[in-house]
Motif scaffolding. Sequence first.
Motif, PDB file in Angstrom:
ATOM      1  N   VAL A   1       0.828  -1.220   0.000  1.00 44.97           N
ATOM      2  CA  VAL A   1       0.000   0.000   0.000  1.00 44.97           C
ATOM      3  C   VAL A   1       0.863   1.271   0.000  1.00 44.97           C
ATOM      4  O   VAL A   1       0.631   2.178  -0.813  1.00 44.97           O
ATOM      5  N   PRO A   2       1.885   1.384   0.867  1.00 41.93           N
ATOM      6  CA  PRO A   2       2.752   2.574   0.781  1.00 41.93           C
ATOM      7  C   PRO A   2       3.510   2.666  -0.537  1.00 41.93           C
ATOM      8  O   PRO A   2       3.789   3.770  -1.011  1.00 41.93           O
ATOM      9  N   GLY A   3       3.862   1.512  -1.128  1.00 45.10           N
ATOM     10  CA  GLY A   3       4.530   1.543  -2.418  1.00 45.10           C
ATOM     11  C   GLY A   3       3.645   2.134  -3.502  1.00 45.10           C
ATOM     12  O   GLY A   3       4.093   2.932  -4.341  1.00 45.10           O
ATOM     13  N   LEU A   4       2.359   1.759  -3.503  1.00 43.73           N
ATOM     14  CA  LEU A   4       1.406   2.344  -4.454  1.00 43.73           C
ATOM     15  C   LEU A   4       1.252   3.847  -4.225  1.00 43.73           C
ATOM     16  O   LEU A   4       1.213   4.633  -5.180  1.00 43.73           O
ATOM     17  N   GLU A   5       1.179   4.237  -2.948  1.00 47.22           N
ATOM     18  CA  GLU A   5       1.038   5.650  -2.625  1.00 47.22           C
ATOM     19  C   GLU A   5       2.280   6.432  -3.053  1.00 47.22           C
ATOM     20  O   GLU A   5       2.178   7.554  -3.570  1.00 47.22           O
ATOM     21  N   ALA A   6       3.474   5.838  -2.843  1.00 46.23           N
ATOM     22  CA  ALA A   6       4.710   6.513  -3.251  1.00 46.23           C
ATOM     23  C   ALA A   6       4.754   6.699  -4.758  1.00 46.23           C
ATOM     24  O   ALA A   6       5.218   7.729  -5.259  1.00 46.23           O
ATOM     25  N   GLY A   7       4.247   5.717  -5.496  1.00 46.27           N
ATOM     26  CA  GLY A   7       4.201   5.850  -6.948  1.00 46.27           C
ATOM     27  C   GLY A   7       3.276   6.973  -7.387  1.00 46.27           C
ATOM     28  O   GLY A   7       3.590   7.740  -8.311  1.00 46.27           O
ATOM     29  N   ARG A   8       2.139   7.120  -6.708  1.00 46.38           N
ATOM     30  CA  ARG A   8       1.203   8.200  -7.054  1.00 46.38           C
ATOM     31  C   ARG A   8       1.805   9.560  -6.729  1.00 46.38           C
ATOM     32  O   ARG A   8       1.623  10.529  -7.472  1.00 46.38           O
ATOM     33  N   VAL A   9       2.503   9.645  -5.594  1.00 42.83           N
ATOM     34  CA  VAL A   9       3.136  10.915  -5.214  1.00 42.83           C
ATOM     35  C   VAL A   9       4.167  11.331  -6.249  1.00 42.83           C
ATOM     36  O   VAL A   9       4.366  12.523  -6.519  1.00 42.83           O
TER      37      VAL A   9
ATOM     38  N   ALA B   1       1.373  -1.145 -11.944  1.00 40.17           N
ATOM     39  CA  ALA B   1       2.297  -1.926 -12.760  1.00 40.17           C
ATOM     40  C   ALA B   1       3.713  -1.873 -12.195  1.00 40.17           C
ATOM     41  O   ALA B   1       4.429  -2.883 -12.175  1.00 40.17           O
ATOM     42  N   LEU B   2       4.130  -0.683 -11.716  1.00 38.68           N
ATOM     43  CA  LEU B   2       5.467  -0.529 -11.150  1.00 38.68           C
ATOM     44  C   LEU B   2       5.631  -1.386  -9.900  1.00 38.68           C
ATOM     45  O   LEU B   2       6.637  -2.101  -9.743  1.00 38.68           O
ATOM     46  N   VAL B   3       4.636  -1.339  -9.005  1.00 34.56           N
ATOM     47  CA  VAL B   3       4.702  -2.129  -7.777  1.00 34.56           C
ATOM     48  C   VAL B   3       4.626  -3.626  -8.089  1.00 34.56           C
ATOM     49  O   VAL B   3       5.326  -4.442  -7.480  1.00 34.56           O
ATOM     50  N   SER B   4       3.809  -3.999  -9.055  1.00 34.25           N
ATOM     51  CA  SER B   4       3.715  -5.415  -9.448  1.00 34.25           C
ATOM     52  C   SER B   4       5.048  -5.913  -9.998  1.00 34.25           C
ATOM     53  O   SER B   4       5.486  -7.030  -9.691  1.00 34.25           O
TER      54      SER B   4
ATOM     55  N   GLY C   1      11.314  -9.023  -6.743  1.00 35.25           N
ATOM     56  CA  GLY C   1      11.806  -9.445  -5.434  1.00 35.25           C
ATOM     57  C   GLY C   1      11.581 -10.918  -5.197  1.00 35.25           C
ATOM     58  O   GLY C   1      12.469 -11.625  -4.677  1.00 35.25           O
ATOM     59  N   ALA C   2      10.402 -11.415  -5.560  1.00 31.48           N
ATOM     60  CA  ALA C   2      10.114 -12.837  -5.383  1.00 31.48           C
ATOM     61  C   ALA C   2      11.020 -13.696  -6.267  1.00 31.48           C
ATOM     62  O   ALA C   2      11.531 -14.736  -5.837  1.00 31.48           O
ATOM     63  N   LEU C   3      11.237 -13.248  -7.514  1.00 31.02           N
ATOM     64  CA  LEU C   3      12.075 -14.012  -8.437  1.00 31.02           C
ATOM     65  C   LEU C   3      13.526 -14.064  -7.951  1.00 31.02           C
ATOM     66  O   LEU C   3      14.169 -15.118  -8.018  1.00 31.02           O
ATOM     67  N   CYS C   4      14.028 -12.935  -7.461  1.00 26.84           N
ATOM     68  CA  CYS C   4      15.417 -12.911  -6.977  1.00 26.84           C
ATOM     69  C   CYS C   4      15.599 -13.883  -5.816  1.00 26.84           C
ATOM     70  O   CYS C   4      16.575 -14.655  -5.781  1.00 26.84           O
ATOM     71  N   LEU C   5      14.677 -13.871  -4.862  1.00 29.68           N
ATOM     72  CA  LEU C   5      14.797 -14.777  -3.728  1.00 29.68           C
ATOM     73  C   LEU C   5      14.597 -16.224  -4.158  1.00 29.68           C
ATOM     74  O   LEU C   5      15.238 -17.137  -3.629  1.00 29.68           O
ATOM     75  N   PHE C   6      13.719 -16.434  -5.144  1.00 33.62           N
ATOM     76  CA  PHE C   6      13.509 -17.782  -5.674  1.00 33.62           C
ATOM     77  C   PHE C   6      14.789 -18.330  -6.306  1.00 33.62           C
ATOM     78  O   PHE C   6      15.156 -19.492  -6.094  1.00 33.62           O
ATOM     79  N   MET C   7      15.490 -17.492  -7.069  1.00 36.14           N
ATOM     80  CA  MET C   7      16.735 -17.918  -7.691  1.00 36.14           C
ATOM     81  C   MET C   7      17.814 -18.193  -6.649  1.00 36.14           C
ATOM     82  O   MET C   7      18.591 -19.140  -6.773  1.00 36.14           O
TER      83      MET C   7
ATOM     84  N   ALA D   1       8.269  -2.650  -3.046  1.00 39.53           N
ATOM     85  CA  ALA D   1       7.653  -3.772  -3.751  1.00 39.53           C
ATOM     86  C   ALA D   1       8.571  -4.991  -3.768  1.00 39.53           C
ATOM     87  O   ALA D   1       8.112  -6.129  -3.585  1.00 39.53           O
ATOM     88  N   CYS D   2       9.877  -4.785  -3.976  1.00 41.04           N
ATOM     89  CA  CYS D   2      10.823  -5.907  -3.964  1.00 41.04           C
ATOM     90  C   CYS D   2      10.846  -6.587  -2.603  1.00 41.04           C
ATOM     91  O   CYS D   2      10.857  -7.824  -2.507  1.00 41.04           O
TER      92      CYS D   2
END
Length: 294
Positions: free
Chosen positions: A94-102, A112-115, A121-127, A248-249
Motif C-alpha cells: 500500500v505505501p509503495g502504491l502511494e509513493a508511486g502516485r506521489v 504496474a510498477l509495484v507489481s 523481489g520474489a524471483l530474486c529470492l527464488f533464484m 515492492a521488492c
Amino acid sequence: MWVIGRGLRLLRLTLGTLLLVLGAVLLVARGVAWLDLEPSMHQALVGGGWAALGTALGAIPVLVIRNMPAALTDTLLGFGAGVMLAATAFSLVVPGLEAGRVMGFGPWTAGALVSFGLLLGALCLFMVGLKTSGGAPEVLVEAGSQLAIPARIRLFVFAIIAHNIPEGMAIGVSAAGDMAEADSLALGIALQDVPEGLVIALVLAGAGMSRFKAFLIGAASGLVEPLAAVICAWLVNIAELLLPLGLACAAGAMLLVVTQEVIPESRSNGHHRLASLGLCVGFCVMMVMDTTMS
C-alpha cells in the motif's frame, strides 16, 4: 539435588546471557549515536537493530529448554507468518502504491510498477533458493565432532536467516521514505522475529548442537537486518524511484518466504488449525499496529 543444581546453573546462564545481550544493545546504541548518521539511515539502523534484538531475545530460552511442544512451535510460526503477511500488505504494498502516485504515476502505472517490483523481489529470492538448495548433501557434519544436521533442517534454518534480508530491506526503504508506517513496521518485524530466533535455536539444539552454540547462531541470524536496512536506506536516498520499487521488492521477497517456507513449516507437524489460528492472530496484531501507529 543434582536436578536443582543443574536448574540453578541454567538459570544463571540464562540471566547472564540476557544481561550480555542488553549490554551489547547499550554499547551498540552508544556507537550509533557516535556515528552521527543522516536521519533516515539512523532510523533504518535503529529499526534493524530492534529486529535483530527481537531475534536474540527469542533465542535465549534455548539455554533452559531443549524441546518445545510441536503445537506451540507451529502456532508461533503461524503467528510470524501472519505478521509478515500483514506487513507485506499494509507496510509495503500500500505505501509503495502511494509513493508511486506521489511521484506522478497514475493508478495503473503505479500498480504496474509495484507489481513489477514485487515479482522481481520474489524471483530474486527464488533464484537464490535454487542456488543454495541445489545439490545439498543429506547431512551437514561438523568438523571434529559427531554432530550431523539433516539437510532439511539446515535449509530451513538458512531460509529463516535469508528472509531476514528482505525484512531489513523493508525497514530501510520505509525509513528512507520517511513513511508513517516505518516505526510500526520495524516493531512488527521485531515482534515476529522473536519466535523465529527461538525456533532456529530449538531446531539446532534438538539436532544435537550445544545449547549455547544454538543460542549464538539463533541470535546472530538477525544481524543481517540492520545491515540490509542501512544499505537500502542509502540506495533510496540516491534515487527517488527506488522507493516504490524497493518497497515492492521487499514485499515480493517476504511474500515468497511466507508461502514457501514459513507456512509449510508451521504445518509440517500436523497442527494445521493451530497454525492457521496463529496466522490470523499475527495478521490482526500487525494490522492494528500498522493502522494505529502510522
